[in-house]
Motif scaffolding. Sequence first.
Motif, PDB file in Angstrom:
ATOM      1  N   UNK A 684       0.856  -1.179   0.000  1.00 36.88           N
ATOM      2  CA  UNK A 684       0.000   0.000   0.000  1.00 36.88           C
ATOM      3  C   UNK A 684       0.895   1.233   0.000  1.00 36.88           C
ATOM      4  N   UNK A 685       0.679   2.103  -0.976  1.00 37.32           N
ATOM      5  CA  UNK A 685       1.457   3.336  -1.075  1.00 37.32           C
ATOM      6  C   UNK A 685       0.545   4.553  -0.954  1.00 37.32           C
ATOM      7  N   UNK A 686       1.069   5.592  -0.321  1.00 40.02           N
ATOM      8  CA  UNK A 686       0.406   6.894  -0.262  1.00 40.02           C
ATOM      9  C   UNK A 686       1.321   7.883  -0.965  1.00 40.02           C
ATOM     10  N   UNK A 687       0.773   8.622  -1.933  1.00 43.18           N
ATOM     11  CA  UNK A 687       1.626   9.478  -2.742  1.00 43.18           C
ATOM     12  C   UNK A 687       0.896  10.750  -3.149  1.00 43.18           C
ATOM     13  N   UNK A 694       6.201   3.230  -7.958  1.00 42.99           N
ATOM     14  CA  UNK A 694       7.273   3.925  -7.248  1.00 42.99           C
ATOM     15  C   UNK A 694       6.749   5.267  -6.770  1.00 42.99           C
ATOM     16  N   UNK A 695       7.539   5.935  -5.940  1.00 43.99           N
ATOM     17  CA  UNK A 695       7.155   7.247  -5.442  1.00 43.99           C
ATOM     18  C   UNK A 695       6.286   7.149  -4.211  1.00 43.99           C
ATOM     19  N   UNK A 696       6.163   8.263  -3.498  1.00 49.75           N
ATOM     20  CA  UNK A 696       5.345   8.283  -2.304  1.00 49.75           C
ATOM     21  C   UNK A 696       5.945   7.461  -1.181  1.00 49.75           C
ATOM     22  N   UNK A 722       0.657  11.928   4.664  1.00 46.42           N
ATOM     23  CA  UNK A 722      -0.442  12.518   3.912  1.00 46.42           C
ATOM     24  C   UNK A 722      -0.198  12.311   2.429  1.00 46.42           C
ATOM     25  N   UNK A 723      -1.247  12.380   1.659  1.00 47.10           N
ATOM     26  CA  UNK A 723      -1.132  12.216   0.223  1.00 47.10           C
ATOM     27  C   UNK A 723      -2.494  12.275  -0.429  1.00 47.10           C
ATOM     28  N   UNK A 724      -2.476  12.452  -1.740  1.00 47.68           N
ATOM     29  CA  UNK A 724      -3.728  12.522  -2.490  1.00 47.68           C
ATOM     30  C   UNK A 724      -4.160  11.146  -2.989  1.00 47.68           C
ATOM     31  N   UNK A 725      -3.202  10.263  -3.224  1.00 49.50           N
ATOM     32  CA  UNK A 725      -3.504   8.977  -3.834  1.00 49.50           C
ATOM     33  C   UNK A 725      -3.175   7.830  -2.885  1.00 49.50           C
ATOM     34  N   UNK A 726      -4.092   6.875  -2.788  1.00 48.06           N
ATOM     35  CA  UNK A 726      -3.864   5.623  -2.059  1.00 48.06           C
ATOM     36  C   UNK A 726      -3.872   4.510  -3.109  1.00 48.06           C
ATOM     37  N   UNK A 727      -2.771   3.773  -3.189  1.00 46.91           N
ATOM     38  CA  UNK A 727      -2.620   2.745  -4.207  1.00 46.91           C
ATOM     39  C   UNK A 727      -2.329   1.405  -3.548  1.00 46.91           C
ATOM     40  N   UNK A 728      -3.074   0.391  -3.939  1.00 43.16           N
ATOM     41  CA  UNK A 728      -2.836  -0.979  -3.476  1.00 43.16           C
ATOM     42  C   UNK A 728      -2.342  -1.758  -4.693  1.00 43.16           C
TER      43      UNK A 728
END
Length: 889
Positions: A684-687, A694-696, A722-728
Amino acid sequence: MYRKILLSVGLLFAGLVAIPSASSAAVQVVLHVSPSGSGTACSSGSPCSLAEATEQLGDLTATMTGDIVVELSGGTYQRTGPWELGPEHGGKNGHEVIIQAKTGDTPRLSGGTSITGWTLHDGAKNIWKASVPTTLDTRQLYVGGRRAERASASASVLNISSQSGTGYAIGNPNIASWGSPGGIEFVYANAPFQWTHSRCGVASVTTTAVVMDQPCYDNARTGPPGVEMPSSIENAYELLAEPGQWYLDKAGDKVYYIPRAGETMSSTPVVAPVAESLLKVVGTASDPVENLTVSGLTFEYSTWLRPSTTEGFVDLQGNYVFTGTGRANQAQAPASVSFDHAEGITFAKNTLRYLGSAGVSFGGGGSNNVVEDNLIEKIAGNGINIGDGAPIATPIANLVVEDSTRVANNVVRDVANEFEGGVGIFAGWVKNTTIEHNDVSNVPYTGISLGWGWGDPSPMVNNHILNNRVHNVMQSTARDGGAIYINGAHASSPASTLEGNYVSENSQPSCSLYLDNGVSYWTVDSNVVDRASKFWVCIQNEAAPFAPNNTLTNNIAGPAQEYRTVHGYPASTTDTGNSVGVTTWSATAKRIIAQSGLDAGHVPGAASQVNLVRTATVSASSTVSPYTADAASDGKSETGWSSSATDTGAYWQADLGSSKSLSQIQILTRTGYDHPTTRENFRIRVSGSATTGSGGTVVCARGTTELPYRARFVCDVPTGTSGRYVTVEKTDGVQFFLAEVRAFGSGTHRVDRTATASVVGSSSASGYPVTRVKDGDVWTSWRATGSAGAFAQFDFGSAVDLAAIQVAPARDFDDPSSRANFEVRVSNNSNFSLGSTLVCSQGATALGINDTRDCAVPAGTWRYMAVTTSNSSPFSLGEVAAWSTVGAP
């Protein structure tokens, strides 16, 4: 609609010296305490220890001539056991004992011990170790303020072939060679009785069989919970495989841990709770603890060791468990802060977190107690317990009933994170009790549960669940619960009420408002059910010998909501004026929503944690019909998103619209059928951007250790993320399935327009400026000088749609004249004499100091609002809030 249990007080609960009122004399003495205190002076210049102040308090109360204040300065008060108070520490002779924080300070009662000296133990697996005292025993570990997971894996690693009366036949012979196989714990998250969540330890292991601990296993095999196959196993070194997992080797005096991304073992703080209780206030039936206030303290880091014994944790319902041999013995799981046989207690403005059992409990048949303005979060069991349950066979005449408790304006969230059959607020055998204006969220099972017993008649009567906001509950795979659950028969007069509550995000297809097991004489009125479970209300057991006589009226439910009478019993409920399948909120619905949850100015700083994914724009690398991307954010556990079988870079992403501060992210895995490869190898990434791969910040990850079937994966996000995007993202190139994704962060279902409005008032007394009426704290106040027509006027900057206005009296001093003879008006003229609309008024009958005046605003948009009085004496206000709500169901 608004029933209040009033508390006559003339005290300050927020670290200030009490001001006398008609029922309270001046302060007799203040005992000053600090973590490093010594000696016997207990003065501001020479504070004493907590133990010394407690001893002096016990000596002083018998001859009290005024209130006694015990003031704790900031810092950590280290505990290995509870701070114990008895009848001798309560108020006597009509006076109060007030235990409170020093103004501006944060005293912490902590049962945790720091673990340092970490070294790399296994470089290939990134397992670190540290030496610990031989006496250390705990079920929890916190790393950087995040709860670590005991080393665990799906029970599929056992290769169980059958269940027997002693345990299980297994096909994995390697278990017997593990270093401490007798320390393994079986977790039963999907028992046939799906409202339970039980745990039993292992007695012994051979290459072909597991023998379970007794009496835990025998108690658990009978329903409920009626356990069959375990869902997962925990607590063995050999299970350590994933970041964030830990294991305590008690025999070797070592603790092992695999760091998460971003954690550095030389600098990230690690805390192990060791105390099982932090505050224990105990009286007797003949000599209760009385007239005591506990305010402004933080209670943190406790554990609870009974589930690690041969009794285990066998859940009957709501963390009410079986104890000892045989199922005749039952008890509520204990709380880290407990009051037993206590009367006239106020527990207010405290923080409870990182606790290994329940948060705070009141039992033993106490009365006239208040639990208010507390923040309760990140704990293993129930948030608040009021009233004891009792074994099913207990005669009605022998029940211990809690009387006249008020549970109000508490934030209860992220609870029952270990004992997942727990609830946010539990009330067992109670009468004359009010649960109102609480914000309850992020609970795997039921939000608020009131009532006990499976028979009729009952001593329960005159209970009220009012104006609560209950959201994001029923988040695990537990069933047969609800956002608000009522259990058992109630007496007819005075009747009980469930009114003005706002329920949303109840993800399991069960019940939002649930009247179970012969619930009787309840009026369910003017509640709003929004984006919740399939059934907006359930009624069970309406056949003889039950005499339900319940009334459903004026409730409002959004789309795809149904009424359900369980088990085919004929509906004898009076059902009138309910609106179901609503697609656009009416003005009435908006007002109910606006008036739900916390009163104005309560629990300052405790912003509601909402599921930000529910209003996000979602996308995915690929989809398979009907498993679209939005099916993983629709609030329904039975749906979900699937990538295509050929997608080797599967991902799912939520665009929150702007950067948001996040506290926790959850994934509910597939609940329909077993799909093991989707429950491993993801991250799980927050970016800040929509890029993938990659990133975040990678906030959590899962490797090759398969999660249990129907698992809820909980990722506590590092503080400040914090971040705008949550990616699984899937990391092994195979197909992916997500039933539900949730990302919790600060948000609101309503907007308090006063927070940003400009405010002016008639002349203010020195030290009491008018800006205090919108500072978000009901415990500070504005005080006008004496003149008829004193006013506070707000300018919203432009005309806005207001749904509700709330006026809270001053809490920092007792001023009855200010709680009467005032009115609330709105206008589009800054000069109200040119025209205004009366919203509501308070006549000559004064509000209680703990009460509020709640006003529904007429339809329209308004720029100005004013609260005015006809009194000629000084006028005061604690807080004013004007809410608007937006959006459709």
